[in-house]
Scaffold this motif. Sequence first.
Motif, PDB file in Angstrom:
ATOM      1  N   HIS A 423       9.491   3.093   1.692  1.00  0.00           N
ATOM      2  CA  HIS A 423       8.754   3.090   0.631  1.00  0.00           C
ATOM      3  C   HIS A 423      10.700   4.639   0.314  1.00  0.00           C
ATOM      4  O   HIS A 423      11.108   4.934   1.371  1.00  0.00           O
ATOM      5  CB  HIS A 423       7.950   3.994   0.023  1.00  0.00           C
ATOM      6  CG  HIS A 423       7.102   4.920   1.661  1.00  0.00           C
ATOM      7  ND1 HIS A 423       7.937   6.579   1.463  1.00  0.00           N
ATOM      8  CD2 HIS A 423       5.832   4.754   2.233  1.00  0.00           C
ATOM      9  CE1 HIS A 423       6.462   6.577   2.176  1.00  0.00           C
ATOM     10  NE2 HIS A 423       6.168   5.689   2.945  1.00  0.00           N
ATOM     11  N   GLU A 436       1.738   6.340  -5.824  1.00  0.00           N
ATOM     12  CA  GLU A 436       2.536   4.758  -5.664  1.00  0.00           C
ATOM     13  C   GLU A 436       3.603   5.685  -5.479  1.00  0.00           C
ATOM     14  O   GLU A 436       4.338   3.703  -4.751  1.00  0.00           O
ATOM     15  CB  GLU A 436       3.119   4.465  -7.246  1.00  0.00           C
ATOM     16  CG  GLU A 436       1.923   3.871  -8.017  1.00  0.00           C
ATOM     17  CD  GLU A 436       2.098   4.942  -9.171  1.00  0.00           C
ATOM     18  OE1 GLU A 436       1.336   5.742 -10.709  1.00  0.00           O
ATOM     19  OE2 GLU A 436       1.614   6.277  -8.630  1.00  0.00           O
ATOM     20  N   ASN A 439       2.968   3.454   0.665  1.00  0.00           N
ATOM     21  CA  ASN A 439       1.653   1.813   1.237  1.00  0.00           C
ATOM     22  C   ASN A 439       0.906   2.385   1.609  1.00  0.00           C
ATOM     23  O   ASN A 439      -0.544   1.710   2.674  1.00  0.00           O
ATOM     24  CB  ASN A 439       2.883   1.963   2.503  1.00  0.00           C
ATOM     25  CG  ASN A 439       4.408   0.880   2.295  1.00  0.00           C
ATOM     26  OD1 ASN A 439       4.190  -0.201   1.122  1.00  0.00           O
ATOM     27  ND2 ASN A 439       5.069   0.787   3.220  1.00  0.00           N
ATOM     28  N   TYR A 561      -0.874   0.017  -2.894  1.00  0.00           N
ATOM     29  CA  TYR A 561       1.033   0.268  -3.608  1.00  0.00           C
ATOM     30  C   TYR A 561       1.537  -0.669  -1.980  1.00  0.00           C
ATOM     31  O   TYR A 561       1.871   0.351  -1.169  1.00  0.00           O
ATOM     32  CB  TYR A 561       1.164   1.598  -4.241  1.00  0.00           C
ATOM     33  CG  TYR A 561       0.292   1.467  -5.379  1.00  0.00           C
ATOM     34  CD1 TYR A 561       0.574   1.202  -6.513  1.00  0.00           C
ATOM     35  CD2 TYR A 561      -0.861   2.297  -5.026  1.00  0.00           C
ATOM     36  CE1 TYR A 561       0.366   1.599  -7.743  1.00  0.00           C
ATOM     37  CE2 TYR A 561      -1.400   2.596  -6.487  1.00  0.00           C
ATOM     38  CZ  TYR A 561      -0.926   2.264  -7.778  1.00  0.00           C
ATOM     39  OH  TYR A 561      -1.346   2.929  -8.567  1.00  0.00           O
ATOM     40  N   HIS A 563       5.582  -1.805  -0.944  1.00  0.00           N
ATOM     41  CA  HIS A 563       6.933  -1.442  -1.273  1.00  0.00           C
ATOM     42  C   HIS A 563       7.532  -2.735  -0.822  1.00  0.00           C
ATOM     43  O   HIS A 563       7.262  -3.337   0.376  1.00  0.00           O
ATOM     44  CB  HIS A 563       6.569   0.195  -0.767  1.00  0.00           C
ATOM     45  CG  HIS A 563       6.358   1.026  -1.745  1.00  0.00           C
ATOM     46  ND1 HIS A 563       4.425   1.015  -1.430  1.00  0.00           N
ATOM     47  CD2 HIS A 563       6.410   1.892  -2.786  1.00  0.00           C
ATOM     48  CE1 HIS A 563       4.849   2.284  -2.239  1.00  0.00           C
ATOM     49  NE2 HIS A 563       6.074   2.681  -3.222  1.00  0.00           N
ATOM     50  N   HIS A 622       7.912  -1.758  -5.984  1.00  0.00           N
ATOM     51  CA  HIS A 622       6.235  -1.368  -5.537  1.00  0.00           C
ATOM     52  C   HIS A 622       5.726  -2.731  -6.802  1.00  0.00           C
ATOM     53  O   HIS A 622       5.750  -2.843  -7.915  1.00  0.00           O
ATOM     54  CB  HIS A 622       6.578  -0.644  -5.558  1.00  0.00           C
ATOM     55  CG  HIS A 622       5.344   0.243  -6.514  1.00  0.00           C
ATOM     56  ND1 HIS A 622       6.332   1.263  -6.793  1.00  0.00           N
ATOM     57  CD2 HIS A 622       4.419   0.393  -7.764  1.00  0.00           C
ATOM     58  CE1 HIS A 622       5.743   2.051  -8.762  1.00  0.00           C
ATOM     59  NE2 HIS A 622       4.584   1.279  -8.165  1.00  0.00           N
ATOM     60  N   PRO A 624       1.331  -3.006  -7.450  1.00  0.00           N
ATOM     61  CA  PRO A 624      -0.253  -2.446  -7.322  1.00  0.00           C
ATOM     62  C   PRO A 624      -0.824  -4.250  -7.111  1.00  0.00           C
ATOM     63  O   PRO A 624      -0.377  -5.179  -7.738  1.00  0.00           O
ATOM     64  CB  PRO A 624      -0.257  -1.899  -8.395  1.00  0.00           C
ATOM     65  CG  PRO A 624       0.240  -2.426  -9.348  1.00  0.00           C
ATOM     66  CD  PRO A 624       1.872  -3.143  -8.767  1.00  0.00           C
TER      67      PRO A 624
END
Length: 845
Positions: A423, A436, A439, A561, A563, A622, A624
């Motif tokens: 991320h 966000e 991970n 979230y 990624h 990413h 959700p």
Amino acid sequence: MRAGLAAAVAVALLVVVAHAVYLPPAPTSPHPRFLWSEVQTKLMTLRSDVVAADLYAWMGRHASDDADWVTGFIPCIMYKLTGDRTYAGMAWKLLKDQWIAALPSTDGNFYRRWGIRAAIIFDWTYDTLSDADKRSFFTAQNTFLDYMVQENADGTPVHFRSGDTDEIMGWYEGILLAYAVAADENSHVAVVASKPWLGGFSATAADYSTVRNEWFLLLTDLGKGGAWPESVYYDGFTMPQLMLAHACLRTSFGTDYVHEAPPYFTELTNFWLALTTPDLRALYLWGDEGEPGRCRDFSYRGAYLVAIELMAAAVADDSSARSQALSLVYDVVINKESFDLSWLPDEALFFWQPLQWLSNYTTLQPRGYYSDSTAGIGLFKTGWSAAHSLLGVEFSKSEFLDHMTLYHGDVQLYRKGEWVWGHLAAYGAPTSNGQEGTNTLKIAGFPLATDPYLYFVREVKELVGWHTGNDLLLAQGVQAGAWRQNGSWAVPLTVQHEHTRTVVYLPSSDQSLDTVLLYDRLHVLDPRNMPDYNIYRDEEKRAIEASFDATPGGKARSVFYAHAPSVPSISSNALSWVTPAGQHARLRTLAPTSVVYGDVADENKYNGWGECYSAPSELRYHVPIAAAAASDFDVALHVLRVWDDSVSGDAAAEAPVRSDDGRVTGVMLRQPDRPDDVVLFNSAAGPLLPSPSCVGGSGGGPCTYLLGAQAAARGAHRFTLSVGEELSATVPAGTPDLRLIVADLEPGAQYSVTVGAVSATAVEALEGGVLVVTLHGVGSGSKVVSFTKGSEPPAVVSSVAAYSFPQYSGGVVPSDVGNGASPSEIAVLTQAISLLLLAIAAAFN
């Protein structure tokens, strides 16, 4: 009456003694007092060592640099190596331009940097200074120190910020070095160094009662295992300064008053070895990344790695750690064409030494390493080549520190030269607060976007399981309690009764396939339905409600979230992507069975998010992921598989495993180079936390924690089995041999295992509560897997001995005519005198 008088006198004396600090006699040896006696021979090799030839030439070119970020160490070293006083003049000019001329300053980082710099420049150029130069230095030194130790009326410090670990350590180190280098000529330094809340040179406990004790706490607990609490970025600055200050103190006094430092430097060496990616091109990044534009530039990050390895190798007692570190330094400096020596922090230059003895770090470094610090960093490396992988996990603890990470259970995977699952790296939100940017999960609307640093789970947030094998990592952490405002006087809402995240990493031995399992147990209530929801302010409630509204499907209590480095596609409960280097990745959700995916978010649209100074190169994508239905208790199982072109789709297949009674959830994993793996977890709800009552609160002070929460939450994830009780689940058809991995057991307890018609008895659950057993000849069809508890674990007797703090003698009592006593000193003396007067009055009544 006499007994009462004696007792009162004793109490009065204890008050004075309790506030006394230990200051050793100030050194009076010739300058330079710092380092030179130990490093002279090594530094002289800079002029002849082939490895250091470019470095020596670079130092000569940059000795005259004059800017606020320049340390002045380079001209000091060049002066001692060459005897050319021109270099000493360069260092002294820098000191006057950037330190003396800048005083008085209110910039905390100015004091963090210049305390050590000023002391070393003065020490290493002392024989070139005139009396006027020295007077100018002492005047500036007193102004500098007096600002740092300025006190309120009650004797507490005005500017020292406990918990700001990089700043407070830099300030404190600067005060101690000032005492070591100048107290024999500038008596005011001793008065400054004797402030009771500083703690002098001798630690007395691992707590926050003095700055010296906080230093001890950081080295032995909060930074345990080598991960200083703030971030890999901050550590790259703080650790070289810490090691340099320690070495200066040790060499100037001839006694190591920071006796806990050398063992920590060995831990630090091993931790930074573990942080290094297998190809030596990058580091595992965690925490606040202050300059994300350079975060993954190895010439920049690698320089800090080399600095810390080199310095830790020079000062650590562990010979294997030294040899591993120098071996890695050699590989980085000699073999990496992209390495830029100009990024090497100046602190490391004092510790350069010829690479005369090397051990192969690629064979000595263990595969798994965990730093049990407040950051809670766990790392697992499959090897030391471009074909290998590095998995990192984070289970930070609840310790309110500057730049602390609030997220729980972050995971990143570096594989074959790229971050296949990572991320962005950023400063502040969203990377550090668990929204966000990582991970991880956002749970029940928290942390609040309005001010994430005000809200965090304090009760339980820690690692509860860690186990490594040759091709297995299990890391397990729990977070439970109340998302609440730090320092709140209100009894908080117990929203989060349990979030246990288990990470299982299963790399194939031929490096063709990596598997990561994320298993989340979530026992979370909806704060909006709780009677005391109104303890939150209106803007906070709006933030909570907006978070729920933004959840895919609008019902789930948590959002994961996920990624990806490339644009992922969504189908059949799975995200799929191909990395920039062509590796195949799939993240499949096996539980819950019905999930809702949000839109693919292009993170380039989020640049400027809060304090997120993220570089464009860090921004990816990413998605959700949330359960389709709301439930107080639920489990989630995500399976990440990353494979090479040589692996067929069937060889990277997986299938869910569930028991009929709902107490077991797991997965069967096809492996390209060995029998199938079957991994099972507990999916029965654990107990609720105790009713919310707290220490303090409701008029008695800020609520500090929920009583009993720690003990209740730490074992909530474990199977609750009595001896003789059995659990079972059906496994789909697969290979005739099978490796069974059962998590969430009681470490040390024994179990019997049956797969089909094949059994194993007296199998012990290992550290971390995981059972691992391979059974042969179980058949290729579907079969029942069962495990039965055979015995309770043995009683655990703690063998941890209390730390024995060294006692020093021969300390000095500082005096500084004309400066007067500090408010804290006056308060202590007043208290002692009052006790004596009361005792005398009582004696004659």
